[in-house]
Design a protein around this motif. Structure first.
Motif, PDB file in Angstrom:
ATOM      1  N   TRP A 194       0.910  -1.267  -0.021  1.00 10.61           N
ATOM      2  CA  TRP A 194      -0.246  -0.057   0.130  1.00 10.61           C
ATOM      3  C   TRP A 194       0.862   1.347  -0.003  1.00 10.61           C
ATOM      4  O   TRP A 194       2.023   1.004   0.387  1.00 10.61           O
ATOM      5  N   ALA A 195       0.268   2.384  -0.395  1.00 15.63           N
ATOM      6  CA  ALA A 195       0.972   3.544  -0.325  1.00 15.63           C
ATOM      7  C   ALA A 195      -0.007   4.747  -0.107  1.00 15.63           C
ATOM      8  O   ALA A 195      -1.332   4.545  -0.571  1.00 15.63           O
ATOM      9  N   SER A 196       0.616   5.795   0.370  1.00 18.39           N
ATOM     10  CA  SER A 196      -0.450   6.941   0.510  1.00 18.39           C
ATOM     11  C   SER A 196       0.517   8.228   0.900  1.00 18.39           C
ATOM     12  O   SER A 196       1.673   8.250   1.211  1.00 18.39           O
ATOM     13  N   VAL A 197      -0.295   9.382   0.649  1.00 18.03           N
ATOM     14  CA  VAL A 197       0.359  10.371   0.822  1.00 18.03           C
ATOM     15  C   VAL A 197      -0.085  10.986   2.189  1.00 18.03           C
ATOM     16  O   VAL A 197      -1.363  10.895   2.548  1.00 18.03           O
ATOM     17  N   PHE A 198       0.622  11.714   3.050  1.00 19.80           N
ATOM     18  CA  PHE A 198       0.049  12.162   4.200  1.00 19.80           C
ATOM     19  C   PHE A 198       0.872  13.478   4.775  1.00 19.80           C
ATOM     20  O   PHE A 198       1.681  13.875   4.117  1.00 19.80           O
ATOM     21  N   ARG A 199       0.176  14.272   5.473  1.00 19.81           N
ATOM     22  CA  ARG A 199       0.499  15.619   5.981  1.00 19.81           C
ATOM     23  C   ARG A 199       0.612  15.611   7.505  1.00 19.81           C
ATOM     24  O   ARG A 199      -0.035  14.628   8.228  1.00 19.81           O
ATOM     25  N   ILE A 200       1.525  16.402   8.048  1.00 23.24           N
ATOM     26  CA  ILE A 200       1.564  16.291   9.523  1.00 23.24           C
ATOM     27  C   ILE A 200       1.094  17.660  10.141  1.00 23.24           C
ATOM     28  O   ILE A 200       1.584  18.771   9.527  1.00 23.24           O
ATOM     29  N   SER A 201       0.311  17.680  11.217  1.00 25.25           N
ATOM     30  CA  SER A 201       0.091  18.769  12.186  1.00 25.25           C
ATOM     31  C   SER A 201       0.730  18.631  13.383  1.00 25.25           C
ATOM     32  O   SER A 201       1.094  17.542  13.963  1.00 25.25           O
ATOM     33  N   HIS A 202       0.491  19.581  14.201  1.00 22.28           N
ATOM     34  CA  HIS A 202       0.940  19.641  15.682  1.00 22.28           C
ATOM     35  C   HIS A 202      -0.047  20.217  16.453  1.00 22.28           C
ATOM     36  O   HIS A 202      -0.330  21.712  16.226  1.00 22.28           O
ATOM     37  N   ARG A 203      -0.746  19.575  17.302  1.00 22.49           N
ATOM     38  CA  ARG A 203      -1.819  20.193  18.049  1.00 22.49           C
ATOM     39  C   ARG A 203      -1.804  19.741  19.386  1.00 22.49           C
ATOM     40  O   ARG A 203      -1.528  18.351  19.503  1.00 22.49           O
ATOM     41  N   ILE A 204      -2.474  20.265  20.415  1.00 19.03           N
ATOM     42  CA  ILE A 204      -2.774  19.604  21.788  1.00 19.03           C
ATOM     43  C   ILE A 204      -4.166  20.458  22.252  1.00 19.03           C
ATOM     44  O   ILE A 204      -4.221  21.515  21.777  1.00 19.03           O
ATOM     45  N   VAL A 205      -4.831  19.579  22.956  1.00 21.25           N
ATOM     46  CA  VAL A 205      -5.973  20.077  23.551  1.00 21.25           C
ATOM     47  C   VAL A 205      -5.641  20.830  24.558  1.00 21.25           C
ATOM     48  O   VAL A 205      -4.705  20.634  25.293  1.00 21.25           O
ATOM     49  N   ASP A 206      -6.584  21.815  25.308  1.00 18.58           N
ATOM     50  CA  ASP A 206      -6.376  22.508  26.430  1.00 18.58           C
ATOM     51  C   ASP A 206      -6.711  21.852  27.574  1.00 18.58           C
ATOM     52  O   ASP A 206      -6.194  22.183  28.811  1.00 18.58           O
ATOM     53  N   ARG A 207      -7.213  20.706  27.689  1.00 18.49           N
ATOM     54  CA  ARG A 207      -7.643  19.777  28.642  1.00 18.49           C
ATOM     55  C   ARG A 207      -8.191  18.255  28.149  1.00 18.49           C
ATOM     56  O   ARG A 207      -8.451  18.177  26.866  1.00 18.49           O
ATOM     57  N   TYR A 208      -7.797  17.360  28.931  1.00 20.76           N
ATOM     58  CA  TYR A 208      -8.007  16.037  28.496  1.00 20.76           C
ATOM     59  C   TYR A 208      -9.278  15.434  28.807  1.00 20.76           C
ATOM     60  O   TYR A 208      -9.766  14.298  28.249  1.00 20.76           O
ATOM     61  N   GLY A 209     -10.221  16.247  29.339  1.00 19.41           N
ATOM     62  CA  GLY A 209     -11.648  15.696  29.397  1.00 19.41           C
ATOM     63  C   GLY A 209     -12.361  17.035  30.308  1.00 19.41           C
ATOM     64  O   GLY A 209     -11.961  17.902  30.554  1.00 19.41           O
ATOM     65  N   ASP A 210     -13.517  16.581  30.635  1.00 13.80           N
ATOM     66  CA  ASP A 210     -14.581  17.334  30.976  1.00 13.80           C
ATOM     67  C   ASP A 210     -15.746  16.271  31.799  1.00 13.80           C
ATOM     68  O   ASP A 210     -16.293  15.725  30.971  1.00 13.80           O
TER      69      ASP A 210
END
Length: 551
Positions: A286-302
């Motif tokens: 298999w093969a594919s194109v991919f892109r990368i972001s960098h993100r994080i939430v402000d909290r892991y739950g509510d």
């Protein structure tokens, strides 16, 4: 009026993170449903690297043997810049670490976890999508879209979103997801090559332009099977998705894209430029194109809803940190949820999930972005520390509200990973045991080191302060008397005793006098008590377990 729940926990997303969460809940007897919108597992070798800490987790769960038999070792990486060989990276860890680095395609990781989950009578409900949810003080009402096209509404105590970068759970909670995207695009391919690179070694070959910037890249990670590698490389212009309108409506460009898949010829073109030796690629899976972001939430739950894995943090694949970090998210959350479901958790225990895991996510996102931009050589730490960090063996929770203050002294402190050691002997086994043998498939453990009066009182305090949920065992020095063991309470068996025959436990844990350790279900020290006073032990367990009136 008693509430009726369809299940205790609904897990959304059946990748490695969601499967880990579901398996850990079911292993503890918690009712759980796990749903995934995809009709079947994807046959893609996306996340490949398995860190030593993940193998320790799988050991604790009881499935590490299956994973080891399916994986290939990762012994190091050959490095090339503009065709010139650089110093080789050898993935070497201290001898007390029980597992090395490994590579395993994500579809195999998911298969192993899926089959492990099935042992507990739970299967992934595929083709089932979470549409919306609402929570109140007592639970979460979830609306599901099923494979038949019908909608189902269920009531659950807790909801866990392991549903990736475009998480419905995260959006439903209204969590922020701050960060950005890298302009570069890459292609991934699972292929076979006929070169002579030694087994277990990867290849990283790059080209720098006149200004020193990387303008061409080839990274090859070994996979099970002769000559098989997952390769990543920069995308040629004709495969670029940058100008396509396929990016998600939420603006998050991360992961595999649906553009024209690269072919074998595209892979061969890059190999012809950057391979360390002439080689021919074949048998593309298999093969594919991919892109990368960098993100994080402000909290892991509510409240009663939580996020883990890519739903909480995304970042470059540098150092194979993403999936492994997500698995640890799930592990950390699952044991806490299991106590909460049985009303055995201190009211603040679930809040410690965010307090412990979000700082880890922030550090991983920052480090992987730094390494992606500047390379590992930009890391100021010494090579051994860098290697331990990449292995995720330095992840810790000092300062957590549910572990004791670390205090002063040598050896592992509260909040640190409990290190393994060898040479523990018992009266019946004819072979020495590892400490991790004693921890396998256990929950909280009171580990008492030394001899003398007071051990029985400590064991009784642990039982009373946890509602009977803390087990105990004793490690004694090699020269301790043969009868050095607690008497045990009336009607109860005394805790097992193991002899530190090589003195390795005393060295690794830096103990030379009676000491009590509380080891959490995730293998971290909650407390280290010297001297081991019952009142201090009760105080620690009081911030983890619900108060009870047992006397």
């Amino acid at each position: 009026m008693a509430r009726t729940y369809a299940t205790d926990v609904l897990v959304v997303g059946a990748g490695p993170v969601g499967l880990t969460a579901a398996a850990e809940l079911r292993r503890r007897g918690v009712s759980c449903r796990i749903v995934d919108r995809l009709p079947a597992r994807l046959p893609f070798a996306k996340a490949v690297g398995i860190q030593p800490r993940t193998l320790e987790i799988w050991d604790r769960m009881g499935l590490v043997r299956t994973a080891l038999e399916a994986a290939v070792p990762m012994r190091g990486q050959y490095m090339y810049v503009n065709g010139i060989e650089q110093p080789r990276i050898d993935l070497v860890l201290p001898p007390e670490v029980p597992y090395g680095f490994a590579a395993l395609p994500q579809y195999e990781t998911e298969r192993i976890l899926d089959e492990f989950l099935a042992r507990f009578g739970t299967a992934v409900e595929r083709g089932t999508e979470l549409v919306s949810f609402r929570q109140d003080a007592d639970g979460v009402t979830c609306r599901l879209h099923t494979p038949s096209g019908a909608e189902e509404e269920i009531r659950t105590r807790f909801l866990v979103g392991c549903d990736g970068a475009h998480s419905i759970v995260r959006k439903g909670l209204g969590l922020s997801y701050e960060g950005g995207a890298f302009p570069e695009e890459y292609m991934l391919a699972d292929v076979r090559v006929d070169w002579d690179v030694p087994r277990g070694f990867g290849v990283r070959s790059l080209h720098r332009d006149g200004d020193g910037a990387v303008d061409d890249l080839l990274v090859c990670i070994p996979l099970p099977g002769p000559g098989r590698y997952r390769m990543s490389m920069m995308v040629p212009p004709e495969l670029s998705t940058a100008r396509q309108a396929e990016d998600a409506s939420d603006g998050i460009t991360h992961g595999l894209r649906s553009s024209r898949a690269p072919g074998l010829a595209d892979v061969q073109t890059v190999l012809d430029r950057l391979s360390p030796e002439p080689t021919t690629a074949s048998d593309i899976r298999w093969a594919s194109v991919f892109r990368i972001s960098h993100r994080i939430v402000d909290r892991y739950g509510d409240g009663r809803v939580f996020v883990a894995g890519d739903a909480a943090h995304i970042h470059p694949p540098t150092g194979a940190q993403g999936m492994n970090t997500g698995i640890q998210d799930a592990w950390n959350l699952a044991w806490k949820l299991a106590l909460a479901v049985r009303d055995a958790a201190h009211p603040a225990l679930l809040a410690s999930y965010d307090a412990e895991r979000r700082p880890v996510g922030e550090e991983v996102v920052g480090r992987t972005v730094r390494h992606a931009v500047k390379g590992f050589e930009a890391d100021p730490d010494d090579p051994e520390t860098l290697m331990l960090r990449e292995a995720q063996l330095l992840v810790g929770y000092r300062g957590s509200p549910v572990v004791d203050p670390p205090g002063e002294g040598r050896g592992p402190r509260p909040g640190d990973r409990a290190p393994d050691c060898r040479g523990l002997t018992g009266e019946i086994p004819a072979y020495p045991l590892r400490l991790y043998d004693l921890l396998r498939e256990r929950e909280h453990l009171l580990l008492l080191y030394g001899t003398g009066p007071g051990l029985d009182e400590l064991v009784r305090t642990a039982r009373e302060s946890s509602g009977g949920l803390v087990e105990a065992c004793v490690v004694v020095p090699a020269d301790a008397p043969a009868d050095a063991r607690p008497d045990g309470e009336a009607g109860a068996s005394p805790p097992p005793v193991y002899r530190d025959s090589r003195g390795e436990f005393a060295r690794r844990y830096a103990v030379d006098q009676p000491t009590a350790f509380v080891i959490r279900p995730d293998g971290y020290l909650g407390a280290r008590l010297t001297p081991p006073a019952p009142r201090a032990l009760a105080a620690h367990l009081g911030v983890v377990f619900a108060a009870n009136d047992e006397s």
